[in-house]
Scaffold this active site. Structure first.
Site, PDB file in Angstrom:
ATOM      1  N   CYS A  17       0.899  -1.149  -0.031  1.00 13.71           N
ATOM      2  CA  CYS A  17      -0.068  -0.026  -0.008  1.00 13.71           C
ATOM      3  C   CYS A  17       0.599   1.271   0.150  1.00 13.71           C
ATOM      4  O   CYS A  17       2.065   1.073   0.040  1.00 13.71           O
ATOM      5  CB  CYS A  17      -0.947   0.054   1.240  1.00 13.71           C
ATOM      6  SG  CYS A  17       0.094   0.195   2.825  1.00 13.71           S
ATOM      7  N   CYS A  20       3.473   1.960   2.763  1.00 10.45           N
ATOM      8  CA  CYS A  20       4.838   1.415   2.864  1.00 10.45           C
ATOM      9  C   CYS A  20       6.002   2.367   2.208  1.00 10.45           C
ATOM     10  O   CYS A  20       6.997   2.078   2.715  1.00 10.45           O
ATOM     11  CB  CYS A  20       4.945   0.064   1.766  1.00 10.45           C
ATOM     12  SG  CYS A  20       3.728  -1.273   2.290  1.00 10.45           S
ATOM     13  N   ASP A 425       4.372  20.909 -23.658  1.00  6.78           N
ATOM     14  CA  ASP A 425       5.340  20.868 -24.693  1.00  6.78           C
ATOM     15  C   ASP A 425       4.674  21.765 -25.786  1.00  6.78           C
ATOM     16  O   ASP A 425       3.621  22.020 -25.814  1.00  6.78           O
ATOM     17  CB  ASP A 425       5.566  19.458 -25.245  1.00  6.78           C
ATOM     18  CG  ASP A 425       6.537  19.638 -26.349  1.00  6.78           C
ATOM     19  OD1 ASP A 425       7.605  20.081 -26.594  1.00  6.78           O
ATOM     20  OD2 ASP A 425       6.004  18.782 -27.500  1.00  6.78           O
ATOM     21  N   ASP A 623       4.041  14.973 -26.262  1.00  4.40           N
ATOM     22  CA  ASP A 623       3.936  13.865 -27.329  1.00  4.40           C
ATOM     23  C   ASP A 623       5.294  13.426 -28.004  1.00  4.40           C
ATOM     24  O   ASP A 623       4.951  12.274 -28.616  1.00  4.40           O
ATOM     25  CB  ASP A 623       3.022  14.519 -28.455  1.00  4.40           C
ATOM     26  CG  ASP A 623       3.860  15.300 -29.296  1.00  4.40           C
ATOM     27  OD1 ASP A 623       4.925  16.178 -28.774  1.00  4.40           O
ATOM     28  OD2 ASP A 623       3.731  15.292 -30.662  1.00  4.40           O
ATOM     29  N   ASP A 627       9.907  14.398 -24.463  1.00  2.00           N
ATOM     30  CA  ASP A 627       8.973  14.885 -23.188  1.00  2.00           C
ATOM     31  C   ASP A 627       8.656  13.651 -22.148  1.00  2.00           C
ATOM     32  O   ASP A 627       8.324  13.797 -21.018  1.00  2.00           O
ATOM     33  CB  ASP A 627       7.749  14.883 -23.916  1.00  2.00           C
ATOM     34  CG  ASP A 627       7.545  16.259 -24.732  1.00  2.00           C
ATOM     35  OD1 ASP A 627       8.310  17.344 -24.232  1.00  2.00           O
ATOM     36  OD2 ASP A 627       6.844  15.969 -25.567  1.00  2.00           O
TER      37      ASP A 627
END
Length: 725
Positions: A17, A20, A425, A623, A627
């Site tokens: 979880c 942690c 971007d 895209d 990036d």
């Protein structure tokens, strides 16, 4: 990086979880020489910065193993195989759990809810099989969580299962304890927990495959030149620094190097994300993975292996994955309070019928007190809680897909509602990503004539700028004629006879080489460059004739999307590898708040990280390959569906196509999805919360826990499917 700072990245097994994450941080930070610890629960990885003179990597790994984690170096191939196995195992386990639930329900109905020793023993067998068979990992996870000081859903499920087994076993000897009901409750607890685990795996096994996609961009083979000038095809991983390789048009450059023969135009969007081709002459550097477009060149290899560009970006992506801010899941935040509350209620029930009764002057009832404890623990497990978030995310993902929005990380998708900064971007995201003819500046002849002659001269050329000029002329309705005596000179331009005129098109240096003084055109060219356009010089019959401006256009809805985001109170930033003048021109047109230009892939991720360190929740929209590190680093990475595989695999959300207004819709849908999750969690806890209080009476039969589990699951499931988003 400083010489005395090492970095250790490890894959962790045994993370159950988001709580942690803090256990990992505490265990590692207490070691001498550890400077920082970054943990990704989504990808189950830790990145540790440490002083190699004070602590060894083996010591760090040992500290993690001492609190129940397994450690190994990240291996993409192993991770991908593990994900497939995990999903298949969860599917099989859920199938077994469903079978247990059907069998337990049939036994209860056959017993008519009444006592029957054989049926009780049969139910006990189902319960033991469920706990020690498919559900044994629940006990293991609970033990590991308790070792780390974590009270989570596995601990609660284990406590309910142990309480049910204890109550069932006691019922075989104490008449007031219904053994069949206690054993049946165990089956329901384990069964629903396993089914909820499958939904969780189904949603969360979406780990990034970006490094694998990235490395696939490099060609598998290269044409290496022998000393006698002949060529041999060799695997790319056999290339060494100093080797000469030939790269033909349309091929990807196999390694970082320097051009030693020939000239060409190279698509370097792999490096900068920008669409304008870069002319490469002898002595110019080229990047592995970039696309050779027009000419055949010989490249001398300068970097291979870990130092190459693509491997460096792969490292950036992997580090950004571990540095990505963690998300404390809603369910884990709730369980921080609910689990201690259940245990406190169980203790209170025992004290109520022992010490409490004694204080009131009555006779303590240890049997009733024990019954209250066991019933409270059984009632306290909210089986619908494990399904609350996955069901809301599955429901939202279906609605999102209908609108062209694909969710690769459900929790990050819901986190969109908290984003206060959107970073775009430029090329291919805010803009269309392809060069277009934008401006015509004629000097000494009509602009239509200038464009017609320049386009006719460029007609045979394959250069992307030439194609933009030709397409611009055709769009304006000009009829073009095939040129005579056409000659192209990579890195410079073309010279041709068009409509009876000698036409030279290209750089200012090219005009000068052909005996034309470009000085009268420089002022206009400077103005175009300040506006973010690429200037192409044109000369006709030995005289300067004009300048054509080539630019990348904004997408049709880019301005609208930016303005809507700003009206929502979000800060909008543009981050690009393009030069300052071009970036600022696009930023002004789009209406963004701020622009950061001339940044490389790793620097994009660092820029996002700086914003996060300032306390901002950042969504990054991109895209391209360059990036990928920023998409992975952002709180929410959003890729456009028309982008590269590396961008899509690094993102949390994918917008199919190029419509930027889908981003606004995604943010609205994320907020509604989160509200559904909150309601589901509330409903899941309400059934069990009231049940725990009723169990304190010491008279609540375990069958009511089974009914509460079924009712809460049905309610959450029905509401998730029926609610409009």
């Amino acid at each position: 990086m400083q010489a005395n700072v090492g970095r250790l990245q490890l894959k962790l097994g045994g993370m159950h979880c988001s709580l942690c994450v803090e256990s990992v941080r505490r265990a590692v930070l207490r070691l001498p020489g550890v400077r920082s610890v970054h943990v990704s629960i989504a990808h189950e990885e830790v990145l540790v910065e440490y002083d190699p003179g004070r602590v060894l990597p083996e010591t760090i790994a040992g500290a993690l193993r001492s609190i129940g984690f397994t450690t190994r170096a990240p291996d993409e191939a192993i991770r991908f195989a593990e994900e497939d196995r995990e999903l298949e195992h969860a599917r099989r386990t859920a199938g077994v759990a469903l079978g247990l639930l059907v069998a337990a329900s049939a036994l209860m109905l056959a017993a008519g809810w009444g006592p029957s020793p054989p049926r009780a023993l049969a139910m006990g067998g189902l319960a033991l099989f469920g706990v020690l068979g498919p559900g044994r990992w629940i006990l293991r996870n609970a033990w590991q969580s308790l070792r780390r000081g974590i009270l989570n859903q596995d601990v609660l499920a284990s406590a309910a299962a142990v309480a049910g087994l204890s109550g069932g076993a006691a019922g075989l000897f104490v008449p007031t304890f219904p053994p069949g009901e206690f054993f049946g409750a165990v089956v329901f607890v384990v069964g629903f927990h396993l089914i909820g685990g499958y939904f969780s795996v189904l949603v969360h096994v979406r780990a990034s495959q970006s490094v694998r996609r990235l490395l696939q961009l490099t060609p598998q083979t290269a044409w290496r030149l022998r000393p006698d000038g002949s060529e041999e095809e060799v695997p790319v991983d056999r290339l060494q620094v100093g080797d000469l390789v030939r790269v033909r048009p349309g091929e990807r450059i196999p390694a970082d190097g320097v051009v030693v023969e020939g000239a060409t135009a190279v698509d370097e969007s792999v490096l900068t994300g920008e669409p304008m081709p870069v002319d490469k002459l002898v002595g110019d550097e080229v990047t592995g993975g970039s696309l050779n477009q027009t000419g055949s060149v010989v490249v001398k290899v300068t970097r291979v292996g870990p130092e190459s560009f693509l491997r460096t970006v792969a490292r950036y992506v992997a580090e950004a994955r571990a540095l990505k801010p963690g998300i404390l899941r809603l369910v884990d935040r709730v369980l921080l309070w609910f689990v201690p509350g259940v245990f406190t209620a169980a203790v209170a029930g025992f004290l109520l019928w022992t010490a409490g009764v004694a204080v009131a002057g009555g006779r303590p009832d240890p049997v009733r007190a024990t019954f209250a404890v066991l019933s409270a623990l059984v009632m306290g497990y909210p089986c619908a809680l494990g399904m609350a978030t996955p069901l809301a995310i599955v429901r939202a993902s279906g609605e999102a897909a209908r609108r062209g929005i694909l969710m690769r990380s459900g929790e990050a998708f819901q986190l969109l509602r908290l984003v206060d900064t959107v970073v775009f971007d430029k090329t291919g995201t805010l803009t269309e990503g392809t060069p277009h003819l934008a401006t015509i500046q004629a000097y000494g002849l009509p602009s239509d004539e200038l464009l017609r002659l320049a386009a006719s001269a460029e007609l045979p050329s394959e250069h992307p700028l030439a194609r933009a000029i030709v397409e611009g002329a055709r769009t304006r309705g000009f009829e073009l004629t095939e040129p005579g005596e056409f000659a192209t000179h990579p890195g410079r331009g073309v010279e041709a006879e068009a409509a009876g005129h000698r036409v030279v098109v290209g750089t200012a240096r090219w005009l000068k080489e052909r005996g034309v003084d470009p000085s009268p055109l420089r002022a206009g060219a400077e103005a175009l460059q300040n506006a973010g356009e690429t200037a192409v010089f044109v000369a006709v019959d030995g005289r300067p004739a004009g300048v054509l401006g080539i630019a990348d256009r904004l997408k049709p809805d880019a301005g609208e999307a930016v303005q809507v985001l700003r009206r929502k109170g979000l800060r909008v930033v543009m981050l690009t590898g393009d030069d300052r003048r071009t970036a600022e021109a696009v930023a002004r047109e789009a209406g963004v708040d701020a622009v950061v230009s001339e940044v490389l892939p790793g620097e994009k991720a660092e820029a996002v990280r700086r914003m996060q360190q300032e306390g901002r929740r950042v969504a990054y929209v991109g895209d391209g390959i360059n990036d990928a590190p920023a998409l992975m680093q952002a709180d929410v990475g959003i890729a456009l569906g028309a982008g590269t595989d590396i961008a899509l695999e690094s993102a949390d959300v994918v917008l199919v196509g190029d419509r930027l207004m889908a981003l606004v819709e995604a943010m609205d849908l994320a907020a509604r999805s989160y509200r559904m999750t909150v309601t589901n969690v509330g409903l899941a806890l309400a059934f069990n919360g009231f049940g725990v209080l009723a169990a304190l009476s010491g008279q609540l039969a375990p069958v009511w826990a089974m009914l509460a589990m079924a009712a809460s699951v049905a309610t959450v499931l029905g509401r998730s499917l029926a609610m409009r988003l």
